[in-house]
Every structure is written in structure tokens, then in C-alpha cells.
Scaffold this motif. Structure first.
Motif, PDB file in Angstrom:
ATOM      1  N   LEU A   1     -12.122  13.637   3.084  1.00 46.48           N
ATOM      2  CA  LEU A   1     -11.362  13.404   4.148  1.00 46.48           C
ATOM      3  C   LEU A   1     -11.192  11.724   4.200  1.00 46.48           C
ATOM      4  N   LYS A   2     -12.438  11.200   4.325  1.00 41.75           N
ATOM      5  CA  LYS A   2     -12.719   9.690   4.319  1.00 41.75           C
ATOM      6  C   LYS A   2     -12.056   9.039   2.959  1.00 41.75           C
ATOM      7  N   GLY A   3     -12.215   9.738   1.837  1.00 39.96           N
ATOM      8  CA  GLY A   3     -11.623   9.052   0.654  1.00 39.96           C
ATOM      9  C   GLY A   3     -10.132   9.317   0.548  1.00 39.96           C
ATOM     10  N   LEU A   4      -9.627  10.146   1.186  1.00 43.57           N
ATOM     11  CA  LEU A   4      -7.868  10.302   1.468  1.00 43.57           C
ATOM     12  C   LEU A   4      -7.617   9.284   2.423  1.00 43.57           C
ATOM     13  N   ILE A   5      -8.173   9.122   3.277  1.00 43.39           N
ATOM     14  CA  ILE A   5      -7.732   8.182   4.471  1.00 43.39           C
ATOM     15  C   ILE A   5      -7.840   6.786   3.463  1.00 43.39           C
ATOM     16  N   ALA A   6      -8.994   6.310   2.915  1.00 44.00           N
ATOM     17  CA  ALA A   6      -9.142   4.887   2.240  1.00 44.00           C
ATOM     18  C   ALA A   6      -7.894   4.983   1.279  1.00 44.00           C
ATOM     19  N   VAL A   7      -7.613   5.804   0.723  1.00 44.85           N
ATOM     20  CA  VAL A   7      -6.640   5.796  -0.544  1.00 44.85           C
ATOM     21  C   VAL A   7      -5.228   5.761   0.288  1.00 44.85           C
ATOM     22  N   GLY A   8      -5.088   6.170   1.390  1.00 46.81           N
ATOM     23  CA  GLY A   8      -3.779   6.165   1.970  1.00 46.81           C
ATOM     24  C   GLY A   8      -3.693   4.754   2.658  1.00 46.81           C
TER      25      GLY A   8
ATOM     26  N   ILE B   1      -0.953  -0.708   2.154  1.00 48.51           N
ATOM     27  CA  ILE B   1      -1.303  -2.128   2.389  1.00 48.51           C
ATOM     28  C   ILE B   1      -0.679  -2.769   1.048  1.00 48.51           C
ATOM     29  N   ILE B   2      -0.792  -2.163  -0.138  1.00 46.58           N
ATOM     30  CA  ILE B   2      -0.393  -2.937  -1.567  1.00 46.58           C
ATOM     31  C   ILE B   2       1.109  -3.456  -1.370  1.00 46.58           C
ATOM     32  N   PRO B   3       2.029  -2.858  -0.749  1.00 46.10           N
ATOM     33  CA  PRO B   3       3.593  -3.428  -0.832  1.00 46.10           C
ATOM     34  C   PRO B   3       3.483  -4.781   0.054  1.00 46.10           C
ATOM     35  N   PHE B   4       2.565  -4.887   1.060  1.00 49.07           N
ATOM     36  CA  PHE B   4       2.716  -6.029   1.918  1.00 49.07           C
ATOM     37  C   PHE B   4       2.097  -7.153   1.149  1.00 49.07           C
ATOM     38  N   ILE B   5       0.781  -6.822   0.354  1.00 49.51           N
ATOM     39  CA  ILE B   5       0.083  -8.027  -0.431  1.00 49.51           C
ATOM     40  C   ILE B   5       1.282  -8.327  -1.405  1.00 49.51           C
ATOM     41  N   VAL B   6       1.783  -7.451  -2.221  1.00 45.07           N
ATOM     42  CA  VAL B   6       2.800  -7.894  -3.368  1.00 45.07           C
ATOM     43  C   VAL B   6       3.807  -8.713  -2.645  1.00 45.07           C
TER      44      VAL B   6
END
Length: 184
Positions: free
Chosen positions: A8-15, A20-25
Motif C-alpha cells: 500500500l505504501k509502495g502504491l501511494i509512493a508511485v502514485g 508530480i512528474i508533469p509539474f516538474i516537466v
């Protein structure tokens, strides 16, 4: 079907990362790509005209050669027209004085500081010390020497005269003469 706490923690981290990636790009793309404004290179031999006083049309305009003042005023959204329609010249300043009954327009010349800021050359025989200091490569000392030479020579007749000033050689003259001219 049970999901363990670590999954569950891994799914939240990936989500979160995917969110965040589109904002960084977007941030990096806007910071790294500098665009030339549209139409900036469309009119190489344009005249530069400044409008002052009209709250909606104030600004600096680049107009094609041969543009008549009344056509320009109409396209800029200014209702006033001149009786004698004349061709706009490079460096003109139109000062609009809106009155209660009639609007006046005065024709003047763009200030040297504004000309320098947009890359227009200025007449060396009309430039003040303050104007000359704005030019890259001319400091206060050189500006004073230019004014002294201009006064001694009763006006600069040729840009090469500046090489009489200590510290101005071919290379330096080449850098500053794109900002200056001698009016014939």
C-alpha cells in the motif's frame, strides 16, 4: 484479496511520483525554452513609433515602412485623425492628449533612453552624458570625453573621430557605434 501495508505504501509512493512528474516537466520546460515573441522577426526594416497618453494604446509599435499616421491611429484604436496625413518616421513619438471635447496629438521624438533600450541608435550630437552612459562600453569618464570632443569639434562629423579619445580604438568603436550615429 488483502494488500499488505508495504504494498500500500509502495502504491501511494508511485502514485505521488506519477502525479508530480508533469509539474516538474512543466517547470523545467518553461524555464529552459526561451521563445522569440510571435511576429518579432516579421518586419526587419520597420519604423519604431511610440504612443503615449492613451491608456489603451500606449506602447511602442513596429510599423512597416510607408505607414500613414491615420491608418496607424485607426489600427491602434485611437479615434483622432490628422488633417494632413503623413508618413510615420522611425523614432516618432505620438503624444495623445485626450480632452473633454477634442483630443490633441503632438508629434515628438522618442527619448534617447527608450531608443537605447530597444536597440535603436541615437544621434551622437544630441546625446547627453546620461544617454551615453546607458550604452554598453561607455562609462562616465568616456561620456565626458565624448562631450568635450563634440564641443571642441563643434559637433561630431564622423564616428571615427571618437578614436581621438584615449581608450577608444577600432575594437571599442565597433562595439559602441551600433548605438550611435551622426545625423547628416
Amino acid at each position: 484479496m488483502l494488500i499488505s501495508e508495504s504494498k500500500l505504501k509502495g502504491l501511494i509512493a508511485v502514485g505521488l511520483i506519477l502525479a508530480i512528474i508533469p509539474f516538474i516537466v512543466l517547470i523545467f520546460r518553461s524555464a529552459l525554452t526561451l521563445k522569440i515573441p510571435e511576429y518579432a522577426d516579421q518586419c526587419i526594416h520597420c519604423s519604431v513609433v511610440e504612443v503615449v497618453g492613451d491608456e489603451h494604446a500606449s506602447g511602442i509599435y513596429y510599423v512597416p515602412p510607408g505607414t500613414l499616421v491615420n491608418r496607424f491611429l485607426k489600427s491602434a484604436g485611437i479615434a483622432k485623425r490628422f488633417k494632413n496625413n503623413f508618413e510615420l518616421k522611425n523614432g516618432m513619438k505620438l503624444i495623445v492628449h485626450p480632452g473633454s471635447e477634442k483630443m490633441e496629438i503632438v508629434v515628438a521624438e522618442i527619448h534617447n533612453a527608450a531608443k537605447i533600450s530597444i536597440g535603436m541608435p541615437i544621434d551622437i550630437n544630441r546625446a547627453s552624458e546620461e544617454d551615453l552612459v546607458l550604452i554598453k562600453g561607455i562609462g562616465p569618464v568616456t561620456a565626458k570625453k565624448i562631450l568635450e570632443l563634440r564641443q571642441k569639434s563643434k559637433g561630431i562629423k564622423d564616428m571615427k573621430q571618437l578614436m581621438q579619445i584615449k581608450g577608444i580604438k577600432e575594437k571599442r568603436l565597433g562595439k559602441i557605434e551600433k548605438y550611435l550615429y551622426v545625423k547628416k
